[in-house]
Design an enzyme around this catalytic site. Structure first.
Site: not given
Ligand code: IVH
Length: 690
Positions: A42, A117
């Site tokens: 701070d 995910k």
């Molecule tokens: S990779 C081309 N890694 O899930 C794919 N996506 O359907 C690139 N999401 O809305 C995404 N956790 O934002 C990836 N560890 C993760 C993820 C992730 C959540 C979300 C992503 C997207 C959806 C994919």
């Protein structure tokens, strides 16, 4: 006068302060490893603010002072994603996915980056020359909305990348989310302020980013995990995803600590199982797993079909939420006479279990949520937490529904009901004439943590009352003379009757602590029972004690003391107690001889404890460490298995939930007393429970 040296001194100091603050911010918010105290941070921050106030022309957009403060916006600008933000295909079978990848590549040995995910909001962040210049939502994948001002408020998002070697233009993709603990706390506060809570952590994150006023976003405890790259793959880019993540971390970008690199389909499956088991202990909400080919060059070769890459697959976990129909709303009467509305649901799978009943806690909560028979409701169940109705889906409400009326009498005995001032609960006042309460009292008396009489559950208690084999807990010890009638009971038989009678005999050995807890005196949980037993040593002086004397026991405040005193003066209780105390060969007249040290005996050993509100004496992590040191498990959410709720300042809705679940409530002084392993009464504070 030559002002140049002064100017260059100030400019130099500004830069040093910004760099130091960015580094300490990263250590605190991303690495969870601060090097300096909050006060020291701070002080640096204040110095920077003062210098900038004197020289506003030198404020830079990446200055740590510039996270918050942007004025409310009119609307969100559109942003084109030059590299589309794809979605991931959900696969039912990982072996299929692996086979497809393997066939397309002509490779058999494949490493995958495995990541949770995250159930949050997908975002894109653009860094130009290392400085965050734009942030956007995913939108439809090609066009999203600009949320730069909102993203800048997230403390773990670097406004300028740390270290060196960043591409001139870098687009980082990731997920903005809110931790489960922060979500619970946020909702508690929302309820206290009569605001609408969020249905789940994802909605909370999305709703926070959608604020046109970034100052509101700044108050929401958002976090970011980066999981990929859009634009910006340069010539010297690493070969694999995990190396890329490593580089992200070096640049100060947060990544998920639970990610791993696994080999082949076996590795994927093992990781899936591992994460599924760990799901309830993760501090954030996930809805499944993502597996991505680790070699970036192979990703190029695999390319994508329609809107999803061939190199990635998602596996879903059982959903934490489901929609179902309210078939009825019943009212249950608890041991202390509290009337609890319970929604009977069309059975529905939530988080891996089938849910058919859900408590609506109390009539205020029922009114707030406006649940009606015939409604479609969103049910949520996270971890071992009891399932709850999150909200009614109003669009699905049929035409002719009615709000539930407040009960005018007890649904079980027809007796009078009342509501004490300052209490939400509506109670049946016929304590000793209401069969529902008598049955609950027996069930509690026999429960595992009380007299621990195996086999005396809801069903048996129901039968014993129906056949008039018992009327109070004292009758349990006379059941041996009615063996023949017991054998006649539905689904009993000689063997189970003998086991039951043996279990009842065995329970004669229980000591005074368990006995006091088993009596079900309001406000007397295990800790209070233990304190009373230790302080008075035997039942006789305890029964004779004045309210003043009772308050002499550690942890016993005026409210509990009054409850205990009245309990022993109630004629029906006196009759039951007289009979219990006349029983031969019992252990409950006296307190067990103390073993001295806490050890395995400590009331916290093996107990699940939840903390709520702000504690004055210890930080949360300190309290957690001490609790764990005594063998307790500290959980973020309440369930039937929670032993204690520790309540600090401004506790919020957990307090009401705990009371309703019958979870014992400890205030800070009571916790301190438990930490001390007991002694003088100086630590006793005000009773929390009113
Ligand atoms: S990779 C081309 N890694 O899930 C794919 N996506 O359907 C690139 N999401 O809305 C995404 N956790 O934002 C990836 N560890 C993760 C993820 C992730 C959540 C979300 C992503 C997207 C959806 C994919």
């Amino acid at each position: 006068m030559n002002t140049l040296p002064l100017i260059s001194f100030i400019l130099g100091r500004l830069q040093v302060l910004r760099e130091q603050l960015a580094r300490h911010n990263h250590r605190y918010h991303v690495l969870d490893a601060p090097e300096i105290t909050d006060e020291a941070y701070d002080a640096l921050f204040r110095e920077l603010v003062e210098l900038e106030q004197a020289h506003p022309e030198w404020i830079t957009p990446d200055s740590p002072t510039q996270r918050v403060g942007a004025a409310p916006m009119e609307g969100f600008a559109k942003v084109i994603h030059h590299v589309p933000m794809l979605s991931i295909d959900t696969v039912p079978d990982l072996a299929d996915f692996h086979r497809r990848v393997s066939d397309a590549l002509g490779e058999t040995e494949i490493d995958y980056a495995a990541e949770p995910k995250i159930d949050g909001v997908a975002v894109s962040l653009i860094y130009q020359a290392g400085v965050l210049i734009q942030a956007a939502t995913r939108g439809d994948g090609r066009e999203g909305e600009e949320i730069t001002a909102q993203i800048r408020t997230i403390p773990s998002v670097p406004l300028r990348l740390l270290g060196s070697g960043h591409p001139e233009r870098l687009e980082v993709r990731g997920e903005v989310f809110i931790t489960l603990e922060a979500f619970a706390r946020f909702n508690e506060n929302a309820l206290m302020n009569n605001e609408k809570p969020f249905a789940n952590p994802r909605n909370a994150a999305a709703g926070s980013l959608r604020q046109l006023d970034p100052r509101i976003t700044a108050r929401r405890p958002l976090k970011l995990f980066c999981h990929g790259v859009g634009e910006g793959i340069a010539a010297d880019w690493p070969a694999t995803h995990d190396q890329m993540m490593q580089r992200f971390r070096a640049w100060g970008l947060p990544t998920c600590p639970d990610a791993a690199v696994v080999h082949g389909v076996e590795g994927c499956c093992a990781y899936y199982q591992q994460l599924l088991e760990k799901r309830d202990r993760l501090p954030y909400e996930i809805d499944g797993m993502v597996f991505k080919v680790n070699q970036l060059a192979w990703r190029e070769r695999l390319g994508f079909v329609s809107r999803a890459p061939r190199w990635a697959a998602a596996c879903k976990f059982p959903s934490r939420e489901a929609l179902t129909l309210v078939e009825a709303i019943d009212i249950q009467v608890g041991r202390t006479g509290v009337l609890t509305p319970v929604a009977r649901l069309q059975p529905v799978g939530v988080g891996g279990v089938t849910v058919t009943n859900v408590t609506l806690h109390n009539f205020e909560e029922l009114a707030r949520k406006e649940v009606r028979v015939g409604d479609t409701v969103r049910v949520r169940r996270a971890g071992d937490v009891i399932p709850e109705v999150v909200e009614v889906v109003l669009e699905k409400r049929p035409a002719a529904t009615q709000p539930v009326a407040l009960p005018l009498c007890c649904p079980v005995c027809g007796g009078e009901v009342s509501k004490s001032e300052g209490e939400v609960a509506i109670r049946c006042v016929e304590n000793f004439a209401c069969p529902a309460q008598l049955k609950e009292a027996v069930r509690h008396f026999a429960s595992r943590r009380a007299m621990n009489i195996e086999g005396v559950g809801e069903k048996l208690v129901e039968l014993l009352f129906a056949r008039q084999l018992i009327g109070t807990v004292a009758d349990l010890y006379r059941l041996s003379v009615r063996r023949a009638e017991l054998i006649e009971l539905d689904r009993m038989g000689e063997k189970s009757v003998d086991n039951l009678l043996a279990a009842i005999e065995e329970s004669r050995k229980r000591d005074l602590t368990r006995f006091l807890f088993a009596l079900g005196i309001r406000e007397v949980g295990e800790a209070t029972a233990a304190s009373l037993a230790r302080h008075f040593g035997a039942i006789a002086p305890l029964m004779a004690a004045s309210e003043q004397d009772l308050q002499g026991a550690p942890e016993v405040g005026p409210v509990a003391a009054a409850r205990v005193w009245h309990f022993f003066r109630e004629p029906t209780n006196q009759t039951v107690l007289e009979r219990l105390l006349a029983e031969p060969a019992t252990g409950w007249h006296r307190a067990a001889v103390s073993t001295g040290s806490g050890g395995g005996d400590h009331p916290l050993a093996g107990a699940t404890v939840v903390l709520t509100g702000t504690l004055g004496r210890w930080s949360r992590s300190e309290a957690k460490a001490r609790l764990e040191g005594l063998g307790a498990k500290v959980s973020g959410s309440l369930s039937k298995r929670t032993r204690y709720l520790v309540v600090g300042e401004a506790p919020g809705s957990k307090l009401a939930q705990a009371k309703e679940l019958g979870v014992e409530i400890l205030d800070e002084a009571a916790l301190a007393a438990l930490f001390q392993g007991e002694s003088g009464g100086s630590e006793v504070g005000e009773e929390v429970v009113k």
